[in-house]
Design a protein around this motif. Structure first.
Motif, PDB file in Angstrom:
ATOM      1  N   SER A  78       6.773  -5.356 -12.359  1.00 20.75           N
ATOM      2  CA  SER A  78       5.601  -6.039 -11.818  1.00 20.75           C
ATOM      3  C   SER A  78       5.764  -7.536 -11.986  1.00 20.75           C
ATOM      4  N   SER A  79       4.950  -8.282 -11.268  1.00 24.48           N
ATOM      5  CA  SER A  79       4.854  -9.723 -11.432  1.00 24.48           C
ATOM      6  C   SER A  79       3.439 -10.045 -11.848  1.00 24.48           C
ATOM      7  N   SER A  80       3.299 -11.092 -12.627  1.00 25.11           N
ATOM      8  CA  SER A  80       1.968 -11.491 -13.064  1.00 25.11           C
ATOM      9  C   SER A  80       1.858 -13.003 -13.060  1.00 25.11           C
ATOM     10  N   ARG A  81       0.638 -13.476 -12.903  1.00 21.68           N
ATOM     11  CA  ARG A  81       0.357 -14.908 -12.988  1.00 21.68           C
ATOM     12  C   ARG A  81      -0.421 -15.112 -14.266  1.00 21.68           C
ATOM     13  N   VAL A  82       0.053 -16.052 -15.092  1.00 22.94           N
ATOM     14  CA  VAL A  82      -0.519 -16.274 -16.416  1.00 22.94           C
ATOM     15  C   VAL A  82      -0.932 -17.729 -16.529  1.00 22.94           C
ATOM     16  N   SER A  83      -2.055 -17.968 -17.178  1.00 17.62           N
ATOM     17  CA  SER A  83      -2.524 -19.313 -17.451  1.00 17.62           C
ATOM     18  C   SER A  83      -2.759 -19.436 -18.947  1.00 17.62           C
ATOM     19  N   TYR A 132      -7.639 -11.352 -20.004  1.00 17.41           N
ATOM     20  CA  TYR A 132      -7.577 -12.699 -20.562  1.00 17.41           C
ATOM     21  C   TYR A 132      -7.085 -12.678 -22.005  1.00 17.41           C
ATOM     22  N   ASP A 133      -6.959 -11.493 -22.615  1.00 12.83           N
ATOM     23  CA  ASP A 133      -6.391 -11.418 -23.964  1.00 12.83           C
ATOM     24  C   ASP A 133      -4.863 -11.537 -23.955  1.00 12.83           C
ATOM     25  N   GLY A 187      -0.473 -15.897 -22.330  1.00 16.44           N
ATOM     26  CA  GLY A 187      -1.697 -16.532 -21.831  1.00 16.44           C
ATOM     27  C   GLY A 187      -2.576 -15.528 -21.114  1.00 16.44           C
ATOM     28  N   MET A 188      -3.626 -16.030 -20.492  1.00 17.60           N
ATOM     29  CA  MET A 188      -4.563 -15.175 -19.771  1.00 17.60           C
ATOM     30  C   MET A 188      -3.897 -14.613 -18.518  1.00 17.60           C
ATOM     31  N   VAL A 189      -4.009 -13.332 -18.293  1.00 16.45           N
ATOM     32  CA  VAL A 189      -3.423 -12.703 -17.109  1.00 16.45           C
ATOM     33  C   VAL A 189      -4.446 -12.807 -15.984  1.00 16.45           C
ATOM     34  N   GLN A 190      -4.044 -13.464 -14.891  1.00 18.97           N
ATOM     35  CA  GLN A 190      -4.964 -13.705 -13.788  1.00 18.97           C
ATOM     36  C   GLN A 190      -4.705 -12.827 -12.578  1.00 18.97           C
ATOM     37  N   SER A 191      -3.477 -12.381 -12.393  1.00 18.39           N
ATOM     38  CA  SER A 191      -3.195 -11.482 -11.274  1.00 18.39           C
ATOM     39  C   SER A 191      -1.950 -10.670 -11.570  1.00 18.39           C
TER      40      SER A 191
END
Length: 143
Positions: free
Chosen positions: A119-124, A83-84, A105-109
């Motif tokens: 890689s792929s990431s989902r950020v909020s 989340y950092d 933003g916060m890394v969620q996955s």
């Protein structure tokens, strides 16, 4: 239907905060856990010994909880997201951090591409809640 209660055959102790994510490596012999205590721990789940001797490695570097993990296809590297806003690539054998990436933003996955080159990431983020998928275009060089 009757409720069934999950019974743990063993508890692996080491984290000092809540566990956010656990992932088996592709071979099924290692288990990674990411926690509110900002650490990633790698456990050898094939050996039958006390939980303290089963912990192979612990990685530290995130400023806030580790929210997601992703193993490389050969189990030699693991990605951790927090989340950092950081994503870290760790070498499991040496115990070293290989790379760090900052996201907005916060890394969620996290997930590896099939060829393990990115890689792929989902950020909020506060500005864009619950959103954002992105690809890291920098090659990892890992497998």
């Amino acid at each position: 239907a009757a409720k069934k209660i999950l019974q743990f055959s063993e508890v692996l102790r080491g984290h000092t905060g809540a566990i956010y994510d656990v992932k088996y490596d592709p071979r099924g012999s290692l288990l990674a856990s990411g926690s509110l205590d900002c650490s990633v721990r790698i456990w050898n789940v094939r050996t039958k010994s006390s939980s303290s001797s089963r912990e192979m490695r612990s990685f530290h570097g995130h400023a806030i909880n580790v929210s997601t993990l992703a193993w490389s296809r050969h189990s030699d590297m693991i990605l951790s997201g927090s989340y950092d806003g950081s994503v870290r690539l760790w070498d499991v054998e040496s115990g070293r951090e290989v790379m760090e990436f900052e996201l907005p933003g916060m890394v969620q996955s996290l997930t590896w591409a099939p060829d393990a080159s990115y890689s792929s990431s989902r950020v909020s983020s506060r500005e864009n809640p619950g959103s954002g998928m992105g690809e890291n275009q920098k090659p990892f060089g890992g497998s």
